[in-house]
Design a protein around this motif. Structure first.
Motif, PDB file in Angstrom:
ATOM      1  N   VAL A 128       0.840  -1.204   0.000  1.00 11.59           N
ATOM      2  CA  VAL A 128       0.000   0.000   0.000  1.00 11.59           C
ATOM      3  C   VAL A 128       0.871   1.249   0.000  1.00 11.59           C
ATOM      4  O   VAL A 128       1.757   1.415   0.844  1.00 11.59           O
ATOM      5  CB  VAL A 128      -0.940   0.003   1.223  1.00 11.59           C
ATOM      6  N   LYS A 129       0.645   2.132  -0.934  1.00  6.26           N
ATOM      7  CA  LYS A 129       1.380   3.393  -1.042  1.00  6.26           C
ATOM      8  C   LYS A 129       0.531   4.590  -0.633  1.00  6.26           C
ATOM      9  O   LYS A 129       1.054   5.603  -0.167  1.00  6.26           O
ATOM     10  CB  LYS A 129       1.853   3.599  -2.492  1.00  6.26           C
ATOM     11  N   ALA A 130      -0.753   4.511  -0.818  1.00  2.16           N
ATOM     12  CA  ALA A 130      -1.639   5.656  -0.594  1.00  2.16           C
ATOM     13  C   ALA A 130      -1.940   5.835   0.891  1.00  2.16           C
ATOM     14  O   ALA A 130      -1.984   4.869   1.652  1.00  2.16           O
ATOM     15  CB  ALA A 130      -2.943   5.446  -1.358  1.00  2.16           C
ATOM     16  N   PRO A 131      -2.167   7.067   1.324  1.00  2.00           N
ATOM     17  CA  PRO A 131      -2.672   7.294   2.685  1.00  2.00           C
ATOM     18  C   PRO A 131      -4.012   6.580   2.875  1.00  2.00           C
ATOM     19  O   PRO A 131      -4.857   6.574   1.975  1.00  2.00           O
ATOM     20  CB  PRO A 131      -2.827   8.814   2.759  1.00  2.00           C
ATOM     21  N   VAL A 132      -4.198   6.006   4.060  1.00  2.00           N
ATOM     22  CA  VAL A 132      -5.383   5.193   4.340  1.00  2.00           C
ATOM     23  C   VAL A 132      -6.129   5.756   5.540  1.00  2.00           C
ATOM     24  O   VAL A 132      -5.528   6.041   6.581  1.00  2.00           O
ATOM     25  CB  VAL A 132      -4.991   3.728   4.638  1.00  2.00           C
ATOM     26  N   TYR A 133      -7.437   5.881   5.387  1.00  2.00           N
ATOM     27  CA  TYR A 133      -8.314   6.249   6.497  1.00  2.00           C
ATOM     28  C   TYR A 133      -9.276   5.088   6.736  1.00  2.00           C
ATOM     29  O   TYR A 133      -9.902   4.580   5.800  1.00  2.00           O
ATOM     30  CB  TYR A 133      -9.098   7.520   6.173  1.00  2.00           C
ATOM     31  N   ILE A 134      -9.406   4.661   7.988  1.00  2.00           N
ATOM     32  CA  ILE A 134     -10.284   3.546   8.345  1.00  2.00           C
ATOM     33  C   ILE A 134     -11.182   3.974   9.497  1.00  2.00           C
ATOM     34  O   ILE A 134     -10.706   4.541  10.490  1.00  2.00           O
ATOM     35  CB  ILE A 134      -9.472   2.299   8.758  1.00  2.00           C
ATOM     36  N   SER A 135     -12.472   3.699   9.384  1.00  2.00           N
ATOM     37  CA  SER A 135     -13.393   3.855  10.513  1.00  2.00           C
ATOM     38  C   SER A 135     -14.025   2.506  10.796  1.00  2.00           C
ATOM     39  O   SER A 135     -14.306   1.724   9.876  1.00  2.00           O
ATOM     40  CB  SER A 135     -14.456   4.914  10.216  1.00  2.00           C
TER      41      SER A 135
END
Length: 624
Positions: free
Chosen positions: A544-551
């Motif tokens: 994974v290269k992209a910034p990740v947001y998880i809820s």
């Protein structure tokens, strides 16, 4: 890593933007009505800021809030005599609990929640697996699911101990209870294919009356579903849905004689139906290419007549005793409303009006296994390339439609184009399209999403440097999987209540979803470890290269929190850019302010990482 706890919100005195109004504006569901007391109805509304059940006496116009819980309530049933409201009581959204009931009464002295009592004393807490209430006011058929017992169905009579009439390790549920209380329809997957049910009709003592199984022991992948018994005493006709011609269609099955009456409707899409109250006709709902329409089918003359409705999507419809039809309608541009063929708005909640949005555009893209249907919304008057959000639906057996959705509209208001893809696995495009994702789960869907992404860039719609991959539930799963399998395709990822570690998710999730995963992947993680590994986002997390947001909801039984934490720990171990928001609920939230907070956090995350904050627009029209 950043732990997201607070989020930006309008300052005191600042005008509320349209995107927030769409979430806060009061909404109502299509009211259910009591078969033997049609003036009594039950509906769901967010009028208090939390989705709860409401009783409504149409004769007097009076309404009463039935439930009042911190995390909301939407699962309720009105008894045929109109005297009782059954509702499912879980703990903070974990979907594990018991049925309670309270009297329908609209006594003016009562406010808020009425006096509740256990509706089925003697039944231990479980996951719900269907409920059917008898017309006598004292009999119910209750479906349950637990990790220990599998699926069980019980006959419950007031003042008596529950009697178990069905049990099996595989998933099953209550279909319907006949009008005279002598027959019980059950949907089951004893053959082991959780995507395609067979049918069994039982007597109240648990003995079998009839069987119908189109799976041929699991070798032919055809499913059946219960649509309802004829609403007439002594009538043994059962309306069911079948897939014998590659799509969902209704037929009438007389469970005593075995006679099947295939309607053979000349409609191109999926077809569902329900009985008119006198049993002489069917109300037919036809869904095709992300839109729906209504018809009346006369069983004696076999005549199919269109019931006029506006272009868009019907989220529910019901025929009333006076012959009128009530339906919940919306389009991508126009908010939902409960209408009647009499010309009236049936139930119009007071308070703030919901702003509209922009229409949806249909796009067809050639994919690896046929044409893919995508729905596109873009800011009014905009020209590309635009920052673009690929908003991926959950399910996977679901589909996006030309219906109103506050989430995509919020992105459009902030200057983004929104693309929604009905990938292989989606419903509404035939059985083969829905069933295509087996064994290469997740990877099949991503191939279709990638094809639509290529179109979005090549057509000039999407800025390839500012593309968001997002979704909730199965859409959240595909988001995390896509960030690892297609690491250069997506600028950022925003995943809500996702599957992140497929093996751990399997072991922690509710039993019915374990059965679905065994069907999709061909076995358990121990039996087919290579398939679980190939389909798990955790396998690809280091790519994974992209910034990740998880809820994620800490009480979620569908995408449990432990497997999310496993994925987050792997991101943190290599200092990958990510943010996590955990909230005290289950698979999503029924509280408006909580949902608004989540959307603000998502919009803020995208703005910071894409540099799109200046694109935010407070009105219904936006600029890129």
């Amino acid at each position: 890593m950043t732990e997201s706890n607070e989020s930006p919100s309008p300052q005191r005195g600042e005008e509320m933007p349209d995107w927030e109004k769409r979430f806060r504006a009061p909404r109502v569901s299509l009211p259910d009505w009591a078969e033997d007391a049609p003036h009594r109805s039950l509906f769901v509304s967010n009028a208090t800021g939390t989705y709860e059940l409401y009783a409504w006496d149409r004769a007097t116009g009076r309404q009463r809030q039935v439930t009042n819980r911190a995390n909301g309530t939407t699962d309720g049933v009105l008894s045929p005599d109109g005297e009782w409201i059954w509702w499912f009581d879980d703990t903070d959204g974990d979907e594990f609990g018991i049925w309670r009931r309270q009297a329908f009464t609209l006594d003016a002295s009562r406010t808020g929640s009425g006096a509740d009592e256990p509706a089925a004393p003697g039944l231990e807490p479980s996951y719900p697996a269907g409920l059917a209430l008898g017309r006598d006011g004292r009999t119910a058929v209750v479906g349950r699911s637990t990790d220990q017992d599998g699926s069980t169905i019980h006959l419950v009579r007031t003042g008596q101990d529950p009697v178990e009439i069905y049990r099996h390790p595989e998933s099953a549920g209550v279909g319907d209870f006949s009008h005279d209380g002598l027959l019980i329809a059950v949907e089951h997957t004893e053959h082991g294919d959780a995507m395609h049910s067979a049918l069994r009709v039982l007597r109240p003592d648990g003995s079998t009356v009839a069987e119908l199984d189109d799976t041929r022991g699991g070798t032919v992948e055809l499913g059946l579903e219960v649509l309802g018994f004829a609403p007439v005493d002594g009538d043994t006709r059962l309306l069911i849905g079948h897939q014998r011609r590659g799509r969902w269609e209704p037929l009438v099955w007389d469970v005593t004689s075995g006679e099947e009456t295939d309607l053979e409707l000349e409609l191109p899409g999926d077809v569902a139906a329900e009985w008119y109250p006198d049993g002489s006709a069917l109300l037919v709902v036809h869904g095709f290419e992300a839109r729906s329409e209504l018809f009346r089918y006369d069983l004696a003359t076999r005549e199919l007549l269109r019931v006029p409705t506006p272009p868009g999507t019907l989220s529910g419809a019901t025929a009333r005793p006076d012959g009128t039809v009530e339906y919940l309608w919306s389009s991508a541009a126009e908010p939902p409303v409960v209408r009647s063929t009499s010309g009236e708005v049936v139930l119009d909640p007071p308070g703030m009006r919901c702003p509209g949005s922009v229409p949806v555009e249909d796009v067809w893209v050639e994919g690896p296994d046929g044409r893919i249907h995508a729905l596109v919304q873009r800011p009014a008057g905009s020209s590309g390339p635009l920052p673009t959000v690929f908003d991926i639906h959950g399910g996977p057996t679901w589909h996006d439609s030309d219906s109103f959705a506050a989430g995509p509209a919020a992105w459009v208001d902030h200057g983004y184009a929104v693309v929604r893809v009905n990938y292989r696995g989606s419903t509404g495009y035939g059985r083969a399209w829905t069933d295509a994702l087996r064994h290469r789960v997740g990877l099949i869907e991503l191939e279709d999403i990638a094809a639509v992404r290529e179109w979005a860039v090549s057509s000039g719609l999407a800025d390839p440097e500012r593309i968001v991959l997002t979704g909730g539930s199965w859409g959240g799963y595909l988001t995390l999987l896509g960030l690892g399998v297609q690491p250069t395709a997506w600028t950022i990822g925003i995943a809500a209540v996702p599957v992140a570690d497929y093996v751990t998710a399997y072991h922690d999730e509710m039993e019915s979803l374990k059965a679905l995963d065994r069907t999709l992947l061909g076995g358990t993680p121990e039996e087919v470890p290579e398939r679980f590994e190939a389909s798990s986002p955790l396998t690809y997390v280091d790519a994974v290269k992209a910034p990740v947001y998880i809820s994620a909801g800490v009480n979620d039984p569908r995408c449990p929190i432990r497997q999310v934490e496993n994925y987050v720990d792997r991101l943190a171990a290599r200092d990958a850019v990510h943010e996590v928001y955990r909230y005290d609920a289950g698979h999503g939230s029924l509280v408006v302010e909580e949902r608004l907070k989540q959307v603000r956090l998502e919009l803020d995350f995208a703005a910071r990482h894409l540099g799109t904050a200046s694109g935010e627009v407070r009105g219904a029209t936006t600029v890129a």
